[in-house]
Write a protein that holds these residues in place. Structure first.
Motif, PDB file in Angstrom:
ATOM      1  N   GLY A  14     -21.989   3.583   3.469  1.00 44.82           N
ATOM      2  CA  GLY A  14     -21.289   2.479   2.832  1.00 44.82           C
ATOM      3  C   GLY A  14     -21.909   1.153   3.226  1.00 44.82           C
ATOM      4  O   GLY A  14     -22.432   0.996   4.332  1.00 44.82           O
ATOM      5  N   ILE A  15     -21.871   0.191   2.308  1.00 50.60           N
ATOM      6  CA  ILE A  15     -22.313  -1.168   2.599  1.00 50.60           C
ATOM      7  C   ILE A  15     -21.128  -2.095   2.360  1.00 50.60           C
ATOM      8  O   ILE A  15     -20.428  -1.980   1.351  1.00 50.60           O
ATOM      9  N   HIS A  16     -20.874  -2.975   3.319  1.00 47.98           N
ATOM     10  CA  HIS A  16     -19.706  -3.850   3.257  1.00 47.98           C
ATOM     11  C   HIS A  16     -20.132  -5.267   3.603  1.00 47.98           C
ATOM     12  O   HIS A  16     -20.823  -5.485   4.609  1.00 47.98           O
ATOM     13  N   TYR A  17     -19.724  -6.225   2.767  1.00 46.32           N
ATOM     14  CA  TYR A  17     -20.175  -7.605   2.937  1.00 46.32           C
ATOM     15  C   TYR A  17     -18.980  -8.545   2.758  1.00 46.32           C
ATOM     16  O   TYR A  17     -18.233  -8.445   1.778  1.00 46.32           O
ATOM     17  N   ILE A  18     -18.814  -9.446   3.718  1.00 42.39           N
ATOM     18  CA  ILE A  18     -17.695 -10.393   3.672  1.00 42.39           C
ATOM     19  C   ILE A  18     -18.102 -11.614   2.857  1.00 42.39           C
ATOM     20  O   ILE A  18     -18.994 -12.377   3.249  1.00 42.39           O
ATOM     21  N   LEU A  19     -17.453 -11.783   1.719  1.00 38.58           N
ATOM     22  CA  LEU A  19     -17.711 -12.955   0.882  1.00 38.58           C
ATOM     23  C   LEU A  19     -17.014 -14.193   1.423  1.00 38.58           C
ATOM     24  O   LEU A  19     -17.587 -15.287   1.426  1.00 38.58           O
TER      25      LEU A  19
ATOM     26  N   THR B  31     -20.983 -11.589   6.964  1.00 38.53           N
ATOM     27  CA  THR B  31     -21.206 -10.422   7.821  1.00 38.53           C
ATOM     28  C   THR B  31     -21.544  -9.229   6.935  1.00 38.53           C
ATOM     29  O   THR B  31     -20.853  -8.957   5.947  1.00 38.53           O
ATOM     30  N   LEU B  32     -22.619  -8.514   7.269  1.00 39.59           N
ATOM     31  CA  LEU B  32     -23.039  -7.327   6.533  1.00 39.59           C
ATOM     32  C   LEU B  32     -22.947  -6.114   7.439  1.00 39.59           C
ATOM     33  O   LEU B  32     -23.379  -6.158   8.592  1.00 39.59           O
ATOM     34  N   LEU B  33     -22.371  -5.031   6.921  1.00 41.52           N
ATOM     35  CA  LEU B  33     -22.274  -3.787   7.674  1.00 41.52           C
ATOM     36  C   LEU B  33     -22.795  -2.626   6.835  1.00 41.52           C
ATOM     37  O   LEU B  33     -22.510  -2.544   5.640  1.00 41.52           O
TER      38      LEU B  33
ATOM     39  N   MET C  92     -13.940  -8.860   0.535  1.00 42.96           N
ATOM     40  CA  MET C  92     -15.086  -8.043   0.941  1.00 42.96           C
ATOM     41  C   MET C  92     -15.562  -7.215  -0.238  1.00 42.96           C
ATOM     42  O   MET C  92     -14.761  -6.645  -0.975  1.00 42.96           O
ATOM     43  N   ILE C  93     -16.880  -7.176  -0.427  1.00 43.17           N
ATOM     44  CA  ILE C  93     -17.472  -6.258  -1.405  1.00 43.17           C
ATOM     45  C   ILE C  93     -17.859  -4.979  -0.672  1.00 43.17           C
ATOM     46  O   ILE C  93     -18.495  -5.026   0.386  1.00 43.17           O
ATOM     47  N   CYS C  94     -17.456  -3.847  -1.209  1.00 45.26           N
ATOM     48  CA  CYS C  94     -17.762  -2.544  -0.616  1.00 45.26           C
ATOM     49  C   CYS C  94     -18.574  -1.720  -1.615  1.00 45.26           C
ATOM     50  O   CYS C  94     -18.319  -1.775  -2.820  1.00 45.26           O
ATOM     51  N   GLY C  95     -19.508  -0.977  -1.107  1.00 48.83           N
ATOM     52  CA  GLY C  95     -20.291  -0.121  -1.977  1.00 48.83           C
ATOM     53  C   GLY C  95     -20.717   1.147  -1.273  1.00 48.83           C
ATOM     54  O   GLY C  95     -20.719   1.218  -0.039  1.00 48.83           O
ATOM     55  N   TYR C  96     -21.080   2.144  -2.055  1.00 45.51           N
ATOM     56  CA  TYR C  96     -21.617   3.388  -1.528  1.00 45.51           C
ATOM     57  C   TYR C  96     -22.921   3.671  -2.251  1.00 45.51           C
ATOM     58  O   TYR C  96     -23.045   3.425  -3.461  1.00 45.51           O
ATOM     59  N   PHE C  97     -23.914   4.164  -1.516  1.00 49.06           N
ATOM     60  CA  PHE C  97     -25.251   4.225  -2.087  1.00 49.06           C
ATOM     61  C   PHE C  97     -26.090   5.326  -1.442  1.00 49.06           C
ATOM     62  O   PHE C  97     -25.764   5.840  -0.375  1.00 49.06           O
ATOM     63  N   ASN C  98     -27.190   5.663  -2.119  1.00 46.40           N
ATOM     64  CA  ASN C  98     -28.240   6.508  -1.566  1.00 46.40           C
ATOM     65  C   ASN C  98     -29.500   5.670  -1.438  1.00 46.40           C
ATOM     66  O   ASN C  98     -29.814   4.865  -2.318  1.00 46.40           O
ATOM     67  N   ALA C  99     -30.208   5.847  -0.346  1.00 49.07           N
ATOM     68  CA  ALA C  99     -31.503   5.194  -0.143  1.00 49.07           C
ATOM     69  C   ALA C  99     -32.470   6.301   0.227  1.00 49.07           C
ATOM     70  O   ALA C  99     -32.492   6.759   1.366  1.00 49.07           O
ATOM     71  N   ALA C 100     -33.248   6.766  -0.750  1.00 46.95           N
ATOM     72  CA  ALA C 100     -33.984   8.015  -0.551  1.00 46.95           C
ATOM     73  C   ALA C 100     -35.451   7.914  -0.927  1.00 46.95           C
ATOM     74  O   ALA C 100     -35.846   7.107  -1.779  1.00 46.95           O
TER      75      ALA C 100
ATOM     76  N   ILE D 170     -24.353  -0.440  11.461  1.00 53.38           N
ATOM     77  CA  ILE D 170     -25.253  -1.576  11.629  1.00 53.38           C
ATOM     78  C   ILE D 170     -24.456  -2.824  11.281  1.00 53.38           C
ATOM     79  O   ILE D 170     -23.790  -2.866  10.241  1.00 53.38           O
ATOM     80  N   VAL D 171     -24.513  -3.827  12.118  1.00 52.44           N
ATOM     81  CA  VAL D 171     -23.790  -5.079  11.873  1.00 52.44           C
ATOM     82  C   VAL D 171     -24.780  -6.225  12.016  1.00 52.44           C
ATOM     83  O   VAL D 171     -25.429  -6.374  13.055  1.00 52.44           O
ATOM     84  N   GLU D 172     -24.923  -7.024  10.967  1.00 53.07           N
ATOM     85  CA  GLU D 172     -25.791  -8.194  11.021  1.00 53.07           C
ATOM     86  C   GLU D 172     -25.065  -9.390  10.414  1.00 53.07           C
ATOM     87  O   GLU D 172     -24.339  -9.240   9.426  1.00 53.07           O
ATOM     88  N   GLN D 173     -25.277 -10.563  11.008  1.00 53.43           N
ATOM     89  CA  GLN D 173     -24.670 -11.783  10.498  1.00 53.43           C
ATOM     90  C   GLN D 173     -25.710 -12.586   9.725  1.00 53.43           C
ATOM     91  O   GLN D 173     -26.739 -12.976  10.278  1.00 53.43           O
ATOM     92  N   PHE D 174     -25.455 -12.807   8.452  1.00 53.98           N
ATOM     93  CA  PHE D 174     -26.354 -13.585   7.612  1.00 53.98           C
ATOM     94  C   PHE D 174     -25.756 -14.965   7.338  1.00 53.98           C
ATOM     95  O   PHE D 174     -24.652 -15.288   7.800  1.00 53.98           O
ATOM     96  N   ASP D 175     -26.476 -15.767   6.574  1.00 58.43           N
ATOM     97  CA  ASP D 175     -26.023 -17.100   6.186  1.00 58.43           C
ATOM     98  C   ASP D 175     -26.003 -17.199   4.672  1.00 58.43           C
ATOM     99  O   ASP D 175     -26.603 -16.381   3.965  1.00 58.43           O
ATOM    100  N   ALA D 176     -25.365 -18.259   4.168  1.00 65.10           N
ATOM    101  CA  ALA D 176     -25.310 -18.464   2.723  1.00 65.10           C
ATOM    102  C   ALA D 176     -26.715 -18.600   2.140  1.00 65.10           C
ATOM    103  O   ALA D 176     -26.973 -18.173   1.002  1.00 65.10           O
TER     104      ALA D 176
END
Length: 320
Positions: free
Chosen positions: A51-56, A76-78, A128-136, A151-157
């Motif tokens: 899952g990918i989760h991003y705080i708008l 914040t991206l997870l 929060m935007i949530c998604g599910y994905f394959n990266a193959a 994985i937790v990373e803090q990004f900027d606008a």
């Protein structure tokens, strides 16, 4: 003398890493919006894929089953491993007031094919935007398959991840031709941003994923993905990795979860599937492009991976 164990100081070259990221295929399986008001907790089930989760906007705490809680702020991206349920909590300002728990399973609405989860009836504090994905790579080699911790990373606008994800959401909502491909390309930009950020921080990308955790194996894998039709052998790939044959076989299988020749077959079949979908090349040419001089061997390998002959696969895709 070939090395038989990975070096802790070894790094995958920028060229090899760039090849791997270029050839990585991202497929979006679903995107949703989560809106949580102050004093509420939104519970979300785990999924069988990452899952990918991003705080708008807004703040809060994300409780991840089996992992440490994460304090959230805008951008914040997870990336969350498969089968890890979540609880998004937006605490109330008042002390001692217990939050209201809302099950996402019971409080979701579908708006233009997009799921929207809502906890609370007042203005949402956190979005929060949530998604599910394959990266193959290939038919079955998933970059995130062995991810064991979030994985937790803090990004900027200025990183514009919110723009990529909002646009991907809009693409899926519009359901126009190519929406899946467009949303996958947009999500890939998010993954590339994560790679770049990870390389600049102490929590290196190489240390988080099995494939990139062994630069010698990743180097051979990059050669396979870049040139799937080349006459690769275990010996030639071991030489690329600067390993003995036995050490290469053991480390490749432990890292990728397949033998080198199985992985190569999957890559070749993925290339063949792309060319069959396009419908422009004769079957014999598709087979040769995949490294098969014998048409019968190609047909058998393709059927093993996709469960249909190349001809059946092509007709199904062209008439879909």
């Amino acid at each position: 003398m070939p090395h038989s164990t990975p070096s802790s100081s070894a790094r995958l070259s920028s060229r090899d890493l760039d090849e791997l990221i270029t050839l990585l295929e991202i497929r979006v399986l679903g995107l949703s919006e989560c809106l949580v008001s102050e004093g509420f907790v939104l519970e979300l089930d785990g999924n069988d894929v990452p899952g990918i989760h991003y705080i708008l906007s807004g703040t809060g705490v994300l409780h991840i089953d089996g992992a440490a809680s994460v304090r959230l702020s805008p951008h914040t991206l997870l990336i969350v491993p498969p089968r890890h349920p979540l609880r998004l909590e937006v605490p109330t300002q008042g002390a001692g007031i217990a939050p209201t728990v809302i099950s996402g399973r019971e409080h979701k609405h579908v708006v233009d094919s997009i799921k929207r989860f809502r906890a609370g009836s007042t203005e949402p504090m956190t979005v929060m935007i949530c998604g599910y994905f394959n990266a193959a790579f290939g038919a079955s080699i998933d970059l995130f398959e062995h991810l064991s911790a979030p994985i937790v990373e803090q990004f900027d606008a200025s990183d514009r991840l919110d723009t990529y994800l909002r646009t991907a959401l809009d693409e899926l909502m519009a359901q126009e031709v190519g929406a899946g491909a467009m949303s996958g390309a947009l999500l890939k930009q998010v993954i590339v941003a994560l790679v770049r950020r990870s390389l600049k921080t102490s929590a290196l990308w190489m240390e988080r994923f099995a494939l990139l955790g062994d630069p010698q194996i990743a180097r051979a894998f990059a050669d396979m993905t870049a040139r799937p039709s080349a006459p690769h052998t275990v010996e030639s790939l071991a030489q690329t990795a600067c390993l003995s044959r036995s050490a290469f076989m053991a480390r490749f299988s432990a890292t990728i979860g397949q033998s080198p020749m199985q992985a190569l077959r999957d890559m070749r079949m993925r290339q063949a599937a792309v060319q069959l979908r396009a419908g422009e090349l004769a079957l014999d040419q598709v087979a040769r492009n995949a490294g098969y001089a014998n048409r019968g061997a190609f047909v058998r390998a393709f059927r093993d991976v996709y469960g249909a002959s190349p001809t059946e696969f092509r007709m199904k895709k062209l008439t879909a």
